[in-house]
Write a protein that holds these residues in place. Structure first.
Motif: not given
Length: 633
Positions: A514-519, A557-559
């Motif tokens: 998945p495209n994971i972004v750190e915040k 989000e779900a999915g």
């Protein structure tokens, strides 16, 4: 007398010429079928005869005449052996073929003839093995074809007869040739009408029907539709039918047609004459035989009548004598029977009288005996009554004495029962006290034994623990190995789609990172447009400058793949413990690190953790919307 030119000017005469030409063209169109199938039939019969007799290929017989192969008499040829005009010389007498070929050839021809009656007058048996047309002539009409030697010399009627009578042609035709009405029978009738026309005239309607029937025959779908001769004839018939004016024929053509018509008429006359002569001869033979049979029948009848008359007279005379004898014997028998009957009647009367007397005496004697028995019975009854009364009185006394004795015995038994009950209660009390003391002693002894065994077991367990207890490092290693096996078994696959829950696929084939972004979670509610940096490795996600992150939340989000991401994290953690050290370091892991363990626990399966998830959701929502107290409530 009108000339042939005047005849050609008339319409119906013109139609007759067209019909005769149509028959000629149709015959030419049937050449390939009739000539070819006749040749194949002759070769087939010849080879089958040689094979059945185990004869050398090419063996033939030219020694047998047709007359030699037919017995006398034969229906349609000869009718009387004594005056046979067919077997009229010693060379023509019936005999068997020296090579046995011709006899089998004859039987095979009969077998393929639909009606089983070949025309033996037409054929020469000495040419059966070499000339197929001699075999074909067996299926033509019996008269008028003896001298023809080829297809060209045979007229239309003979050609059609071969196809009608030979069963081998069924293979080349689409309809049943043995039916009463077929294209072949219609063509034969057309030939007869044209050949036997007395005035050589044909109407327009009949001519159209002739052309339609002949065209139907030549276009049969099984063989003729693809035969060159037949299709050429179809084209010529079409051209002939379309020609409306006078036929463009030369004088020679007309003469040829007239000559052919005359020849057909002569053949018809010859056939009729030969049939008449043959019929007359057959009729004369039949009449002669009939007369002979009648004369013989008359003589035999007269002899039979005379013999019957004499036999009847003898029978009548013998019957009369037998009747007289029977009368005399009957009269004598009646007389004897009458006398015997009178003696029997007299004797019967005497027997009846004697029986009556004896019956009266027996009745008197029986009456006296019955009276004596009745009186004796009365006396016995009175005596029985007295004895019964005495017996009843004695029985009453005995019953009363027994009752008193029984009451005394019952009283004694009750006393003994009370005494036994008291003794039993005393014995049970004494036994219970004694048993209780014995049980208490046994329990005390058992407790001491148990205490001793317990101390010995604790000492043994302590010694065993000191000897075999694994170190903490070994326990951690064992736990990791168990986690690795569990993850590889439970998390190795996932369903393709929620709609196909029973279709699983390997996680390494299905998984897409998945495209994971750190915040920064501290600024989520204040600045929604904050800069974010993508995380492309597990080290960026789980490690900080100080070391491993204490808490990492993955929100989406779900999915979007959060569940598969957590499963893949567990599988990646398990990989170093199932591959070599070199491979694990190349993938960014170091097996030497201590305390780095991964535990994958779905929230949906743990009610306690599900509460934690709900609290976390409340916290995030409060940060976003500011109503922390209300959300917590």
């Amino acid at each position: 007398m009108a000339s042939y030119k005047d005849i050609l000017k008339e319409k119906e005469n013109h139609n007759w010429f067209k019909g005769a030409l149509a028959l000629r063209l149709t015959k030419a169109g049937l050449r390939g079928l009739v000539d070819g199938d006749s040749c194949r039939l002759q070769q087939k019969i010849h080879s089958s005869v040689l094979q059945a007799r185990n004869l050398t290929a090419g063996t033939t017989c030219k020694l047998c005449l047709t007359e030699n192969l037919l017995r006398c008499p034969t229906n349609g040829l000869c009718t009387h052996p004594r005056n046979c005009k067919y077997h009229d010389s010693p060379l023509k007498m019936p005999r068997r073929c020296p090579t046995q070929v011709c006899d089998d050839f004859r039987d095979k021809i009969c077998a393929v003839h639909i009606y089983g009656r070949p025309s033996w007058k037409n054929t020469n048996a000495d040419q059966w093995c070499t000339n197929h047309w001699q075999v074909a002539k067996c299926f033509m009409p019996p008269d008028g074809y003896k001298d023809v030697t080829s297809f060209e010399e045979t007229d239309f009627n003979g050609i059609i007869s071969v196809m009608v009578n030979c069963s081998e042609f069924q293979r080349s035709l689409s309809f049943n040739i043995s039916s009463k009405s077929t294209a072949l029978t219609e063509a034969r009738e057309i030939g007869r009408h044209i050949r036997h026309s007395s005035d050589l005239k044909v109407t327009d309607t009949d001519l159209a029907d002739y052309f339609a029937s002949l065209n139907s025959l030549l276009t049969d779908s099984k063989f003729l539709a693809s035969d060159n001769d037949a299709q050429q004839a179809v084209l010529q018939l079409k051209q002939l039918n379309l020609e409306k004016g006078p036929l463009s024929m030369s004088i020679e053509d007309v003469r040829e047609l007239l000559k052919e018509a005359s020849a057909m008429i002569e053949v018809g006359k010859r056939e009729l004459a030969e049939s008449a002569v043959t019929g007359k001869q057959d009729l004369e033979v039949v009449v002669s035989q009939g007369k002979t049979v009648i004369e013989t029948g008359k003589r035999e009848l007269a002899e039979s009548v005379e013999t019957g008359k004499k036999a009847l007279e003898c029978v009548v005379s013998q019957g009369k004598n037998d009747i007289e004898t029977c009368k005399r014997e009957l009269a004598e028998s009646v007389e004897i029977g009458k006398k015997a009957l009178e003696g029997v009647v007299s004797h019967g009367k005497n027997d009846i009288e004697t029986f009556k007397r004896e019956l009266a005496e027996i009745a008197e004697t029986e009456k006296q005996e019955i009276e004596g028995v009745v009186s004796q019975g009365k006396i016995d009854i009175e005596t029985g009554k007295c004895e019964i009364d005495e017996t009843l009185s004695k029985s009453k006394a005995v019953i009363e004495t027994g009752t008193r004795r029984l009451e005394e015995k019952m009283s004694e038994c009750q006393t003994a029962l009370e005494t036994g009950k008291r003794q039993l209660e005393d014995a049970m009390t004494t036994a219970m006290k004694r048993g209780k003391l014995e049980i208490e002693d046994a329990v005390t002894k058992s407790r001491a034994v148990v205490q001793v065994g317990k101390r010995e077991l604790q000492e043994t367990l302590q010694l065993k623990k000191e000897v075999s207890s694994p170190s903490e490092a070994e326990q951690i290693k064992d736990l990791r190995q168990r986690l690795v096996k569990y993850y590889q078994k439970q998390l190795n696959s996932a369903s393709i789609s929620p709609l196909l829950s029973d279709k699983d696929e390997r996680l390494d084939k299905l998984y897409v990172p998945p495209n994971i972004v750190e915040k920064d979670h501290r600024r989520i509610g204040a600045d929604r447009q904050q800069n974010s940096s993508p995380s492309s490795s597990y080290k960026q996600i789980f490690c900080t400058d100080e070391g491993l992150a204490k808490t990492v939340f993955v929100v989406g989000e779900a999915g979007m793949g959060k569940t598969l991401f957590s499963a893949m994290c567990a599988m990646k953690w398990a990989t170093p413990f199932s591959v070599s050290i070199r491979d694990s370091r190349e993938r960014g892991y170091d097996q030497s690190e201590e305390g780095n363990d991964c535990f994958e626990q779905p929230l949906l399966n743990d009610p306690v953790l599900r509460n934690v998830e709900c609290e976390y959701k409340r916290y995030l929502l409060s940060l976003s919307y500011g109503d922390r107290d209300g959300l917590r409530r």
